[in-house]
Design a protein around this motif. Structure first.
Motif, PDB file in Angstrom:
ATOM      1  N   ALA A  32     -30.335  19.970  25.909  1.00 22.67           N
ATOM      2  CA  ALA A  32     -30.747  21.025  26.842  1.00 22.67           C
ATOM      3  C   ALA A  32     -32.057  20.640  27.526  1.00 22.67           C
ATOM      4  N   PHE A  33     -32.999  20.058  26.760  1.00 30.38           N
ATOM      5  CA  PHE A  33     -34.245  19.567  27.357  1.00 30.38           C
ATOM      6  C   PHE A  33     -33.929  18.501  28.408  1.00 30.38           C
ATOM      7  N   GLY A  34     -33.062  17.537  28.037  1.00 28.69           N
ATOM      8  CA  GLY A  34     -32.734  16.461  28.958  1.00 28.69           C
ATOM      9  C   GLY A  34     -32.111  16.946  30.250  1.00 28.69           C
ATOM     10  N   ALA A  35     -31.371  18.056  30.171  1.00 29.28           N
ATOM     11  CA  ALA A  35     -30.750  18.598  31.381  1.00 29.28           C
ATOM     12  C   ALA A  35     -31.797  18.951  32.432  1.00 29.28           C
ATOM     13  N   THR A  36     -32.975  19.385  31.995  1.00 25.71           N
ATOM     14  CA  THR A  36     -34.005  19.812  32.949  1.00 25.71           C
ATOM     15  C   THR A  36     -34.742  18.646  33.582  1.00 25.71           C
ATOM     16  N   VAL A  37     -34.509  17.414  33.109  1.00 26.85           N
ATOM     17  CA  VAL A  37     -35.180  16.260  33.706  1.00 26.85           C
ATOM     18  C   VAL A  37     -34.206  15.410  34.521  1.00 26.85           C
ATOM     19  N   MET A  38     -32.990  15.908  34.744  1.00 26.78           N
ATOM     20  CA  MET A  38     -31.970  15.126  35.442  1.00 26.78           C
ATOM     21  C   MET A  38     -32.019  15.367  36.942  1.00 26.78           C
ATOM     22  N   ASP A  39     -31.600  14.355  37.674  1.00 26.51           N
ATOM     23  CA  ASP A  39     -31.597  14.398  39.138  1.00 26.51           C
ATOM     24  C   ASP A  39     -30.183  14.610  39.662  1.00 26.51           C
ATOM     25  N   LEU A  40     -30.097  15.138  40.879  1.00 27.50           N
ATOM     26  CA  LEU A  40     -28.810  15.256  41.558  1.00 27.50           C
ATOM     27  C   LEU A  40     -28.281  13.845  41.824  1.00 27.50           C
ATOM     28  N   ARG A  41     -26.988  13.619  41.580  1.00 32.76           N
ATOM     29  CA  ARG A  41     -26.462  12.253  41.665  1.00 32.76           C
ATOM     30  C   ARG A  41     -25.051  12.265  42.235  1.00 32.76           C
ATOM     31  N   GLN A  42     -24.770  11.272  43.085  1.00 32.12           N
ATOM     32  CA  GLN A  42     -23.427  11.081  43.636  1.00 32.12           C
ATOM     33  C   GLN A  42     -23.061   9.604  43.523  1.00 32.12           C
ATOM     34  N   ASP A  43     -21.934   9.303  42.870  1.00 31.93           N
ATOM     35  CA  ASP A  43     -21.483   7.925  42.684  1.00 31.93           C
ATOM     36  C   ASP A  43     -20.220   7.688  43.497  1.00 31.93           C
ATOM     37  N   LEU A  44     -20.213   6.609  44.278  1.00 33.64           N
ATOM     38  CA  LEU A  44     -19.043   6.231  45.073  1.00 33.64           C
ATOM     39  C   LEU A  44     -18.764   4.752  44.877  1.00 33.64           C
ATOM     40  N   GLU A  45     -17.490   4.371  45.042  1.00 34.64           N
ATOM     41  CA  GLU A  45     -17.103   2.982  44.815  1.00 34.64           C
ATOM     42  C   GLU A  45     -16.011   2.586  45.803  1.00 34.64           C
ATOM     43  N   HIS A  46     -15.987   1.297  46.176  1.00 35.03           N
ATOM     44  CA  HIS A  46     -14.966   0.775  47.095  1.00 35.03           C
ATOM     45  C   HIS A  46     -14.515  -0.596  46.608  1.00 35.03           C
ATOM     46  N   PHE A  47     -13.210  -0.762  46.497  1.00 34.76           N
ATOM     47  CA  PHE A  47     -12.645  -2.025  46.032  1.00 34.76           C
ATOM     48  C   PHE A  47     -12.674  -3.076  47.143  1.00 34.76           C
ATOM     49  N   TYR A  48     -13.176  -4.257  46.795  1.00 30.11           N
ATOM     50  CA  TYR A  48     -13.095  -5.398  47.710  1.00 30.11           C
ATOM     51  C   TYR A  48     -13.235  -6.667  46.871  1.00 30.11           C
ATOM     52  N   TYR A  49     -12.115  -7.367  46.702  1.00 34.82           N
ATOM     53  CA  TYR A  49     -12.147  -8.590  45.885  1.00 34.82           C
ATOM     54  C   TYR A  49     -12.320  -9.811  46.779  1.00 34.82           C
ATOM     55  N   THR A  50     -13.280 -10.660  46.385  1.00 28.99           N
ATOM     56  CA  THR A  50     -13.476 -11.934  47.069  1.00 28.99           C
ATOM     57  C   THR A  50     -14.391 -12.817  46.241  1.00 28.99           C
ATOM     58  N   PRO A  51     -14.101 -14.108  46.133  1.00 30.68           N
ATOM     59  CA  PRO A  51     -15.106 -15.010  45.552  1.00 30.68           C
ATOM     60  C   PRO A  51     -16.388 -14.935  46.376  1.00 30.68           C
ATOM     61  N   VAL A  52     -17.523 -15.020  45.715  1.00 30.11           N
ATOM     62  CA  VAL A  52     -18.802 -14.884  46.421  1.00 30.11           C
ATOM     63  C   VAL A  52     -18.912 -15.895  47.549  1.00 30.11           C
ATOM     64  N   GLN A  53     -18.454 -17.106  47.300  1.00 24.51           N
ATOM     65  CA  GLN A  53     -18.594 -18.150  48.323  1.00 24.51           C
ATOM     66  C   GLN A  53     -17.735 -17.876  49.557  1.00 24.51           C
ATOM     67  N   ASP A  54     -16.716 -17.026  49.420  1.00 23.05           N
ATOM     68  CA  ASP A  54     -15.851 -16.706  50.563  1.00 23.05           C
ATOM     69  C   ASP A  54     -16.129 -15.314  51.115  1.00 23.05           C
ATOM     70  N   ALA A  55     -17.191 -14.670  50.677  1.00 24.69           N
ATOM     71  CA  ALA A  55     -17.437 -13.271  51.029  1.00 24.69           C
ATOM     72  C   ALA A  55     -17.664 -13.094  52.529  1.00 24.69           C
ATOM     73  N   ASP A  56     -17.047 -12.066  53.080  1.00 24.07           N
ATOM     74  CA  ASP A  56     -17.257 -11.670  54.469  1.00 24.07           C
ATOM     75  C   ASP A  56     -18.420 -10.678  54.482  1.00 24.07           C
ATOM     76  N   LEU A  57     -19.615 -11.157  54.798  1.00 25.54           N
ATOM     77  CA  LEU A  57     -20.807 -10.317  54.716  1.00 25.54           C
ATOM     78  C   LEU A  57     -20.755  -9.145  55.682  1.00 25.54           C
ATOM     79  N   ARG A  58     -20.115  -9.335  56.810  1.00 28.18           N
ATOM     80  CA  ARG A  58     -19.999  -8.237  57.763  1.00 28.18           C
ATOM     81  C   ARG A  58     -19.190  -7.086  57.157  1.00 28.18           C
ATOM     82  N   LYS A  59     -18.113  -7.446  56.465  1.00 23.97           N
ATOM     83  CA  LYS A  59     -17.291  -6.414  55.836  1.00 23.97           C
ATOM     84  C   LYS A  59     -18.040  -5.754  54.681  1.00 23.97           C
ATOM     85  N   ILE A  60     -18.737  -6.559  53.864  1.00 22.71           N
ATOM     86  CA  ILE A  60     -19.472  -6.010  52.721  1.00 22.71           C
ATOM     87  C   ILE A  60     -20.558  -5.053  53.190  1.00 22.71           C
ATOM     88  N   ASN A  61     -21.319  -5.451  54.212  1.00 22.61           N
ATOM     89  CA  ASN A  61     -22.370  -4.575  54.730  1.00 22.61           C
ATOM     90  C   ASN A  61     -21.782  -3.285  55.297  1.00 22.61           C
TER      91      ASN A  61
END
Length: 675
Positions: free
Chosen positions: A472-501
Motif C-alpha cells: 500500500a505504501f509502494g502504491a503511493t510512490v508509483m508513476d503513471l505508466r503506458q507500455d507499448l510494443e511493436h514487432f520488427y525482426y531483423t539482424p542488426v547489421q541489416d536493420a532499416d534505420l528509417r523504419k526503426i525510427n
C-alpha cells in the motif's frame, strides 16, 4: 487532500496514506471481504479516519483479476481463431511441467473448447492476404455466439501481429450481431509473434474483462456514494499505475497488481537507504512473493506464466509467487509427511486462532504457539491460543510428534518453500544471493525473514517502516505508466534505420497520448524509456536491451550491440561477439512522474521505554526468554541482539539467535545474520 494507497490481499486489505499539505501519514489493516473486495477498501479508509471526499488520488492494487483466473470464476467467454488453430490455447508449446510424471495434466482451459470457434482466413508472415476472411463463416460464428449469450470474445488470427485487418473485419461482423459484447483483438492486445502467448493473453483479457468492468463499476459507485471526487488509479503489473477506465479494458495488466506496490517500495528503499541490490519479498496471508530490484528498478519479464502453459506476454515485473503465507495450512500427505500449503485459510475462515471458524492449523497458529506472535496482534484482536493448540495437537498426532515440534516443523517447511522461491528467481536471472539485501514486507514477512535469508546465505535483512502495509505504501510512490510494443525482426547489421525510427516515433506518440487521455497534463514530466527485445541470430529467446533516445543512426548500432552483449552476459553468464545480434521487437514505456511522498515519519519516544516486556519464545527445540521491543520507539542509537522480538503496529520481526540489528536513518530495522 489525501493520497491513499490500498492493497487488497487474500487475507488482509492494507492502507497507507499521506496528507499532501502537512505530510501526515496514517495506516490501517482490515480483513478482506471475499464476497466483495470493494467493501474492505472502504472499511480500510474509514478505519484510517480519512474522509473519502478529501482523497485526491486513490492508488489501488487488486488481485481480483488474478483470483478470477485461478478460480476460473468468470462468465463464459469465446475465442475466434484461424481454421486449424482451434486448440492452440490448449495444446500450448507441448512442454511438460514434470518431465517424468506420466499422470500430469494441463490446467483447465481459460476458454472452454465448445466456445472456441474457427473461420477460414490466412495472412502470411509478410502481412499479405493469402486467403480472405470467409464472410459467410464469420456471420455464422457471430450467430452462434449470440445464441450462446456470450458477453466477451477474443479474436486471434495467425500472423495478425503483422496485419490485423482480418481481426478487425471479424470484430465488425460480430458487433453487427452482438452490439453489447466485449471484443478483444490479439493485434491490439499484444502485436508480437508466437501465437500461443499472443492468443493466451488475448483470451485472458477477454475472460477477465466482464469481471473487472463490474468490479470497477461497483468500486467507483461506492466511492461516489461517499462523495469521492479524486482520481482512482490502478496498479499495473509493469510497475506503474493506470486510470480505472484503462484498467477495465486491460485486466491482463493487473495480474501482479498487488505485489507491484511492494516492488515500488523496494525501489524507494534504494533511494532512502542506498542499497543497490534488494531482494523484495512479501509474505501475506496466502502467498510469498519475491522479485529482484536493482538500482531502484524491478526486473521486467515478458515470459510470465500465470499457471503452467498459461503465458502472459505483456511487460510485467518478474515476481515469483508460491503458496506460503500466514494462512497456509499444515497437512499430512499420503506418505505420512508434514506439508504446508499451498491451500490457505485466507480471511474466511482464517487461521484457527482468529476464532472465525477455522479448524486446520496454519503458519499463523504455529507462530502463536511458539511465542513469536503477540496474543492480541498489537491490540487488533484477541487470538484463541487454546483453539490453535488443539488444532496443532490433532495434526501432531498424525505424524507422531509433539505439538511444539509440529509447529516448529511447519515454520521450517514454510520457510524452505520461501527459500526455494528465492533460489528460483535468483538462479533464473543469474544473480548471486550474497550480493543482495533481503527486504521483508507484509504482515507475516519479518516473522520468517531471518530464517529464509540464512538458508540462502543472504547476509543482511531490512525491515522498513510500515513493512506490514508495504504494498500500500509502494502504491503511493508509483508513476503513471503506458507500455507499448511493436514487432520488427531483423539482424542488426541489416536493420532499416528509417523504419526503426518510424516505429519508435509512432510508439512514443501513442504512449504520450495514452497518458494525456488518463489525465496527465504536463508533457514535460513524461519520461520515455526505449527498449529492444534482442537475441543472437538463431536463438529462440530474447533479452531486453535498453536503447538510446533520439534518432538512431548507424553510429548507434555498435553501442546497442555492446549493450546487448552486456545484458546477455548479466542474465545468462555468457555472451559472444562471434554471433550476430538481431532485433525482434521494440518497446516504449511512457512514465508520467507523480509527486513523491514526504519522508517516512519516524516516531522516536525520547526517554521512553523501548521494551514492551519479556516473552518465552521457542527456538531450536527449547524455550528462550526474549525481550520484546516497541518497533516504533526504536531510534538510530539502539542496538538489538538476538534472540528478540520487535513488534510494530502491522508487523512483527523475529530475531533468532546469532543475529543483531540496528535502526538506520530512515527508520528501517537492519539485521545482520552471522554465518
Amino acid at each position: 487532500m489525501w493520497r491513499v494507497g490500498v492493497d487488497v490481499g487474500g487475507t488482509f486489505t492494507d492502507l497507507f496514506a499521506w496528507e499532501e499539505s502537512t505530510g501526515r501519514q496514517v495506516t490501517s489493516k482490515v480483513l478482506t471481504t471475499k464476497q466483495d473486495r470493494s467493501i474492505a477498501v472502504l472499511e480500510a479508509i474509514q478505519k484510517a479516519g480519512i474522509d473519502i471526499a478529501d482523497i485526491s488520488y486513490l492508488m489501488h492494487g487488486t488481485t481480483t483479476a488474478t483470483n478470477a483466473l485461478i478460480e476460473r470464476s468468470y462468465p463464459d467467454a469465446a475465442f475466434i481463431t484461424t481454421e486449424g488453430f482451434r486448440d492452440t490455447l490448449e495444446i500450448g508449446r507441448q512442454h511438460r511441467e514434470h518431465l517424468y510424471d506420466p499422470y500430469q495434466s494441463k490446467p483447465k482451459p481459460i476458454i472452454k473448447r465448445r466456445y472456441r470457434y474457427t473461420v477460414p482466413e490466412r495472412t502470411n508472415v509478410r502481412g499479405e492476404t493469402e486467403r480472405p476472411l470467409d464472410i459467410a463463416a464469420a456471420h455464422d460464428v457471430a450467430r452462434k455466439i449470440k445464441a450462446a449469450r456470450i458477453k466477451s470474445v477474443g479474436i486471434g488470427f495467425i500472423n495478425s501481429y503483422v496485419c490485423g485487418e482480418h481481426e478487425k473485419q471479424m470484430r465488425d461482423i460480430l458487433l453487427e450481431h452482438c452490439p453489447d459484447v466485449h471484443v478483444v483483438l490479439s493485434a491490439e492486445t499484444r502485436p508480437v509473434f508466437r501465437e500461443h502467448g499472443r492468443f493466451m493473453t488475448t483470451a485472458v483479457r477477454a475472460a477477465c474483462m466482464p469481471v473487472m468492468v463490474k468490479y470497477m463499476d461497483d468500486l467507483e459507485a461506492r466511492l461516489r456514494q461517499h462523495k469521492f471526487v479524486g482520481k482512482l488509479l490502478i496498479l499495473k503489473s509493469s510497475g506503474g499505475v493506470m486510470s480505472a477506465d484503462v484498467a477495465r479494458l486491460h485486466p491482463e495488466d493487473m495480474l501482479e497488481s498487488g505485489p507491484a506496490g511492494g516492488v515500488a517500495y523496494a525501489g524507494y528503499l534504494t533511494e532512502q537507504s542506498g542499497f543497490e541490490r534488494i531482494l523484495h519479498t512479501d509474505v501475506g496471508g496466502t502467498s510469498f512473493d519475491v522479485s529482484i530490484v536493482e538500482n531502484g528498478k524491478g526486473l521486467i519479464t515478458r515470459d510470465h506464466e500465470l499457471e503452467w502453459e498459461v503465458p502472459i506476454v505483456v511487460p510485467m515485473l518478474d515476481i515469483h509467487s508460491v503458496g506460503a503465507g500466514g494462512g497456509s495450512i499444515g497437512w499430512v500427505d499420503s506418505g505420512g509427511s508434514l506439508r504446508v500449503g499451498p491451500q490457505s485459510a485466507g480471511s474466511e475462515p482464517g487461521p484457527v486462532c482468529y476464532g472465525r471458524g477455522g479448524t486446520q492449523p496454519t503458519i499463523t497458529d504455529a507462530n502463536l504457539l511458539l511465542g513469536r506472535l503477540d496474543p492480541t496482534l498489537s491490540g487488533k484482536m484477541v487470538l484463541d491460543f487454546a483453539a490453535a493448540e488443539k488444532a496443532m495437537s490433532n495434526l501432531a498426532k498424525q505424524i507422531g510428534l509433539s505439538t511444539l515440534a509440529t509447529a516448529e516443523g511447519m515454520i521450517r517447511i514454510g520457510c524452505e518453500y520461501m527459500a526455494q522461491a528465492v533460489k528460483k528467481i535468483l538462479v533464473s536471472r543469474g544473480r548471486d544471493p550474497r550480493d543482495f539485501v533481503f527486504a521483508s514486507f507484509g504482515g507475516a514477512g519479518a516473522l520468517h525473514a531471518c530464517f529464509v535469508a540464512k538458508s540462502m546465505n543472504i547476509p543482511k535483512v531490512i525491515v522498513p517502516p510500515h513493512a506490514g502495509v508495504a504494498s500500500a505504501f509502494g502504491a503511493t510512490v508509483m508513476d503513471l505508466r503506458q507500455d507499448l510494443e511493436h514487432f520488427y525482426y531483423t539482424p542488426v547489421q541489416d536493420a532499416d534505420l528509417r523504419k526503426i525510427n518510424g516505429i519508435l516515433a509512432e510508439l512514443e506518440a501513442k504512449a504520450k497520448k495514452a497518458l494525456k487521455e488518463q489525465g496527465f497534463e504536463n508533457e514535460h514530466d513524461i519520461e520515455l524509456v526505449r527498449t529492444a527485445q534482442m537475441r543472437y541470430v538463431g536463438q529462440s529467446y530474447e533479452v531486453e536491451t535498453p536503447i538510446p533516445n533520439g534518432v538512431l543512426t548507424q553510429e548507434c548500432m555498435p553501442r546497442i550491440e555492446q549493450q546487448f552483449h552486456a545484458c546477455h552476459l548479466k542474465e545468462f553468464g555468457v555472451s559472444s561477439e562471434d554471433f550476430a545480434p538481431a532485433f525482434v521487437s521494440f518497446g516504449v514505456a511512457a512514465i508520467g512522474r507523480m509527486e513523491d511522498p514526504p519522508p517516512v515519519e519516524i516516531s522516536h519516544m525520547a526517554g521512553g521505554d523501548i521494551i514492551k516486556g519479556m516473552r518465552d519464545v521457542y527456538f531450536e527445540g527449547k524455550w528462550t526468554s526474549c525481550q520484546v521491543y516497541k518497533g516504533e520507539a526504536l531510534g538510530t542509537q539502539h542496538r538489538i541482539e538476538g534472540p528478540a522480538i520487535v513488534e510494530y503496529e502491522h508487523a512483527c520481526t523475529v530475531l533468532p539467535p546469532n543475529t543483531h540489528a540496528h535502526v538506520n536513518a530512515m527508520g528501517a530495522l537492519v539485521i545482520d545474520i552471522e554465518k
